[in-house]
Design an enzyme around this catalytic site. Structure first.
Site, PDB file in Angstrom:
ATOM      1  N   ILE A 540       0.812  -1.212   0.000  1.00 19.18           N
ATOM      2  CA  ILE A 540       0.000   0.000   0.000  1.00 19.18           C
ATOM      3  C   ILE A 540       0.851   1.271   0.000  1.00 19.18           C
ATOM      4  CG2 ILE A 540      -1.983  -1.072   1.128  1.00 19.18           C
ATOM      5  CD1 ILE A 540      -1.005   0.028   3.782  1.00 19.18           C
ATOM      6  N   GLY A 541       2.172   1.123  -0.033  1.00 15.05           N
ATOM      7  CA  GLY A 541       3.026   2.293  -0.071  1.00 15.05           C
ATOM      8  C   GLY A 541       4.485   1.898  -0.133  1.00 15.05           C
ATOM      9  N   SER A 542       5.326   2.869  -0.504  1.00 17.24           N
ATOM     10  CA  SER A 542       6.764   2.626  -0.527  1.00 17.24           C
ATOM     11  C   SER A 542       7.482   3.963  -0.444  1.00 17.24           C
ATOM     12  CB  SER A 542       7.179   1.880  -1.806  1.00 17.24           C
ATOM     13  OG  SER A 542       6.906   2.677  -2.948  1.00 17.24           O
ATOM     14  N   GLY A 544      11.611   5.867   1.030  1.00 14.68           N
ATOM     15  CA  GLY A 544      12.990   5.707   1.432  1.00 14.68           C
ATOM     16  C   GLY A 544      13.178   4.754   2.593  1.00 14.68           C
ATOM     17  N   SER A 547       9.017  -0.532   2.139  1.00 14.80           N
ATOM     18  CA  SER A 547       7.673  -0.758   1.614  1.00 14.80           C
ATOM     19  C   SER A 547       6.699  -0.994   2.764  1.00 14.80           C
ATOM     20  CB  SER A 547       7.670  -1.969   0.674  1.00 14.80           C
ATOM     21  OG  SER A 547       8.555  -1.756  -0.417  1.00 14.80           O
ATOM     22  N   VAL A 548       5.426  -0.669   2.510  1.00 19.37           N
ATOM     23  CA  VAL A 548       4.364  -0.819   3.499  1.00 19.37           C
ATOM     24  C   VAL A 548       3.318  -1.774   2.944  1.00 19.37           C
ATOM     25  CG1 VAL A 548       2.702   0.375   4.973  1.00 19.37           C
ATOM     26  CG2 VAL A 548       4.775   1.559   4.217  1.00 19.37           C
ATOM     27  N   LYS A 562       5.465  -2.120   7.941  1.00 17.68           N
ATOM     28  CA  LYS A 562       6.506  -1.415   7.190  1.00 17.68           C
ATOM     29  C   LYS A 562       7.792  -2.222   7.259  1.00 17.68           C
ATOM     30  CE  LYS A 562       6.818   3.025   7.750  1.00 17.68           C
ATOM     31  NZ  LYS A 562       6.555   3.581   6.406  1.00 17.68           N
ATOM     32  N   ASP A 657      10.227  15.334   8.736  1.00 18.00           N
ATOM     33  CA  ASP A 657       9.605  15.062   7.438  1.00 18.00           C
ATOM     34  C   ASP A 657       8.087  15.257   7.519  1.00 18.00           C
ATOM     35  OD1 ASP A 657       9.464  14.427   4.781  1.00 18.00           O
ATOM     36  OD2 ASP A 657       9.475  12.266   5.095  1.00 18.00           O
TER      37      ASP A 657
END
Length: 882
Positions: A540-542, A544, A547-548, A562, A657
């Site tokens: 569902i995401g990636s 630095g 990946s998630v 994660k 961030d």
């Protein structure tokens, strides 16, 4: 001398003096039959010798003293309908609220009396027995005064204070009153029984605490509305027109602040159910402004002993039930008892057993199962670390004060429940990895099946049989020892090779068992996470960090897992230390870390899953538009989360961030900040992004361009950028469509594209120019179609621009940002001279960031080909979307 105040709300009463008894009776009759047309409206003082009693009036109270403007009254008062218990009270007249009572633990009947003498105040029953008195005084009393703040004061002949009710608080504190360190409020048994009960609100040198039988169950510093301003040593607590404060030596030394709407009359009260509330009174009604704990289920005895509380939000009343293996007690008993009648809950140490060890043959443990928590687990340290369940239960079995335990499977932590048993709570999936066991006595030593089988004293016979068996097999001991030695040598050899091949990161995860780190969250098995994610098939995401993946644990809770790459921390212990810090940060506006996994070289973090994903997908996507109130709530929630990271938790955390990708939304669109604390986990190569950046395309502060230190003010700058994107509904550095067209400007940043074409726009500069011209509605997302006022936009733009100052020291801290958004702190007026750098940024951005190819399409040059000093690093290169 006689003073009397007739009132339609309070009846006449008997007042006499020894010197003028006959005159008093005569005046009393005249006042009853012919009330004076103009009576004394303010009786601040009375003098010795003076006697007052509630006199033959069942439906009213005996008032004998009023403050100057009639705000407060002192009376012989009964708060209940039965008129059985009377107290010497101070009452707020408009609300009829009791703010102080003298003889709260020794009430009198309607025939009891209050006496004022030169030695002080006494309260006696109808038989003349003393029930309460002021302590010995340094000099003789001249007068008794009731101030307009509600303080009852004994004065000497020089008008110096001999004694004050403010120095002896009961369950309430008012504006103008101080609650110093060491002093406490004690709850009343009920609204009609003012006697001291089981809850205390006390002030320490570093916090305000709620306690039950000496056990802490709430801290002001952990509340989402409380902000830690400084590290002053606390001297006292006070409330005023604008909030609640923990202060140092004077009002300028603020340690903790809770900002509240302005109010002329406000009280802080510890209620009979153990919740501390702050309420204001206006327009003939009370308004609750603050409450701790925020959930009734977090008070220790809301459901009685062994009761199980489930928060039935938004209902005020929680649901009470009994844990598995327990049932409701008799009608005369509050709480739950074992379902097996042969078992009972043992009493703690008392005069009967005199603290001796209970008969271990009749002690066993009932497991509470998963999903149950206890208030003290969050506020106490384990009795032992790194022990097994048998040792933990043995410690409890041999201690008569121990009534139960909570045991951590992964950490070996052993928590004791001592002296008093309160209510339990249904724990959500983000709770501690603990299992509870309650000690019971009786002939039945079995346990239920809701958790791992607990130890019982009946195992003693089994251990004896094991000893006999070992003795019979003693001839084989040498063989077993030799075999074990051989196996160990082979294992040692294989581990040595493994270390040489892969370094520390390739060691077996069992090495984690060699040390214990307090506060470490649950450790998951890699195989468990593989099953939860269907072998990591749903990404569902990636970014630095790695990946998630979306997963579903065995308890049906949905999580985001994660996989971290590019680790900078080489040792497992160092990694776990950082995870323990992150795992112990709990706030309603922070994504909760549920656990972690160490498997070979892999590091995985398990987070709560947020159904609505990241803010950027909702704000910039093509789905339903975020309404203005939803955007404001996201801004306020994010600000509160950052304020807690900077000032509220034990270890200050700078996010580094802050951006919409790292602000996640739950089912109710509540904002939660993610990826906080992970910057320490970057490898040296990855962390170089944080030390060598020059400029920004999104959210990085100007200090990244210089050698200035990176501080929490760096997050403030990034938050200001996020605020502007919430206003506009698009990226700060993005294509400008015709619906967002901007005329050429002569104000210093005239590089925006005209309405005749589209192009790149540096929105922060546009926001500054529209602020200078007062055209705030020009900045709003056009999809809102006028569903927002100019004042609402102006508020967010003012806060955002104050966050964007070039000098970090001029930016407000996040606590002040929260105050401005909530309205408790006046809005700052943006200083144009500290924002002029945005004009340079806007100019260089439009010059260096866009290249139109012959076909008219837009492309971006590589950072290293620019001669402008900018390296336009995408925010997703740092940590990526969720």
């Amino acid at each position: 001398m006689l003073f009397m105040k007739p009132s339609t709300n309070f009846s006449s009463f008997f007042i006499s003096s020894n010197l003028y008894m006959g005159y008093c009776l005569l005046f009393l009759t005249i006042f009853l039959v012919f009330p004076p047309a103009s009576s004394l409206s303010s009786l601040e003082y009375i003098y010795p010798n003076f006697t007052a009693s509630e006199f033959q009036h069942i439906d009213s109270s005996g008032v004998f003293l009023s403050s100057r403007n009639g705000t407060f009254a002192a009376a012989i008062f009964n708060p209940g309908a039965l008129k059985t218990n009377f107290y010497l009270c101070i009452i707020h007249m408009a609300s009829n609220a009791i703010i102080w009572s003298a003889n709260r633990d020794t009430p009198i009947s309607s025939s009891g009396i209050m006496n004022l003498t030169t030695k002080g105040i006494t309260v006696s029953d109808q038989y003349g027995n003393l029930r309460w008195s002021t302590p010995p005084l340094q000099s003789s009393v001249y007068a008794l005064l009731l101030t307009e703040m509600g303080n009852l004061v004994l004065l000497d002949h020089s008008n110096s204070s001999l004694w004050e009710s403010f120095h002896y608080p009961t369950d309430t504190i008012v504006i103008g009153q101080h609650l110093p360190v060491g002093m406490y409020l004690s709850s009343a048994a009920s609204d009609y029984n003012l006697s001291s009960s089981i809850y205390n609100f006390t002030i320490s040198t570093s916090d305000a605490l709620l306690q039950w039988y000496g056990q802490t169950y709430w801290k002001l510093s952990m509340d989402t509305k409380a902000f830690i301003i400084s590290n002053y040593v606390v001297k006292y607590m006070a409330i005023n027109r604008t909030g609640l404060f923990l202060l140092g030596h004077d009002a300028s030394e603020i340690f903790i602040q809770v900002s509240l709407p302005p109010a002329d009359f406000r009280i802080g009260k510890l209620g009979p159910l153990g919740r501390f509330t702050v309420q204001s009174f206006s327009d003939a009604q009370w308004e609750q402004e603050f409450s701790g704990p925020d959930s009734s289920c977090r008070t220790p005895s809301i459901c009685g002993q062994m009761g199980l509380c489930t928060d039935n939000s938004p209902s005020i009343t929680p649901i009470c039930s009994c844990p598995s293996g327990f049932q409701a007690g008799s009608q005369n008993m509050s709480g739950c008892v074992p379902s097996d009648d042969s078992q009972s809950l043992p009493l703690a140490c008392n005069s009967t057993n005199n603290g001796s060890q209970l008969n271990s043959s009749i002690v066993s443990f009932l497991g509470l199962g998963y999903g149950i928590d206890y208030f003290s687990n969050d506020f106490s340290q384990p009795l032992k670390y790194g022990v097994n369940l048998t040792v933990c239960q043995d410690l409890c079995s041999g201690d008569c004060s121990c009534l139960g335990i909570f045991y951590g499977n992964s950490s070996g932590s052993c928590y004791m429940l001592e002296n008093e048993l309160g209510s339990f709570t249904s724990r959500n999936s983000g709770g501690m990895n603990l299992l509870g066991y309650i000690k019971v006595s009786g002939s039945n030593t079995t346990t239920n099946d809701n958790g791992p089988p607990p130890n019982s004293s009946s195992n003693h016979k089994k251990r004896l049989r094991v000893v006999v068996l070992v003795l019979l097999l003693s001839t084989s001991i040498l063989l077993l020892v030799a075999l074990g030695l051989l196996i160990w040598m082979r294992w040692k050899l294989s581990k040595t090779k493994e270390i040489k091949l892969g370094g520390f990161n390739s060691q077996s995860s069992e090495d984690l068992d060699a040390f214990y780190i307090p506060g470490l969250p649950k450790r998951f098995d890699y195989e468990e996470l593989e099953v939860a994610t269907d072998k990591f098939s749903t990404q569902i995401g990636s970014g630095g960090f790695g990946s998630v993946y979306k997963g579903t644990l065995s308890d049906k809770s949905v999580v985001a897992i994660k996989k971290i790459t590019n680790l900078g921390i080489q040792g497992r212990k160092e990694f776990c230390t950082e995870i323990a810090v992150i795992g112990n940060v709990h706030h309603v506006n922070l994504v909760r870390l549920k656990g972690f996994c160490v498997h070979g070289r892999q590091r995985l973090l398990v987070y709560e899953y947020m159904n609505h994903g990241s803010l950027d997908r909702t704000l910039f996507g093509s789905g339903p538009v975020l309404e203005w109130q939803e955007r404001f709530d996201v801004a306020l929630g994010s600000a509160r989360g950052l304020a807690y990271l900077h000032s509220g938790c034990e270890h200050k955390i700078i996010h580094c961030d802050v951006k919409p990708e790292n602000i996640l939304l739950d089912d109710h669109l509540q904002a939660k900040i993610s990826d906080f604390g992970l910057s320490k986990l970057l490898s040296p190569e990855q962390s170089g992004l944080f030390t060598t950046m020059r400029g920004t395309r999104g959210y990085l502060a100007p200090e990244w361009l210089t050698t200035s230190a990176i501080s929490e003010k760096t997050d403030v700058y990034s938050f200001g950028m996020v605020l502007l994107e919430l206003v506009s509904g698009r990226k700060n550095c993005s294509l400008q469509s015709q619906s967002h067209s901007i005329e050429d400007s002569d104000s210093g940043g005239g590089h925006f594209l005209s309405s005749s074409r589209s192009g790149l726009v540096y929105y922060p500069l546009f926001a500054l120019e529209m602020h200078e011209q007062g055209k705030y509605l020009e900045l709003v997302d056009p999809r809102l179609e006028g569903r927002v006022t100019r004042e609402e936009v102006e508020k967010l733009v003012h806060v955002a621009l104050c966050c964007l100052y070039e000098e970090p020291a001029l930016r407000p801290n996040m606590i002040s940002v929260v105050g401005m958004l909530e309205g408790g702190i006046p809005l700052g007026q943006p200083r144009t001279e500290s924002l002029n750098f945005l004009r340079f940024y806007g100019c260089r951005f439009t010059e260096a960031s866009t290249i139109m190819d012959p076909n008219g399409s837009l492309s971006y040059p590589q950072a290293n080909s620019l001669q402008t000093g900018f390296s336009y690093i995408s925010s997703q290169q740092i940590s990526g979307p969720r």
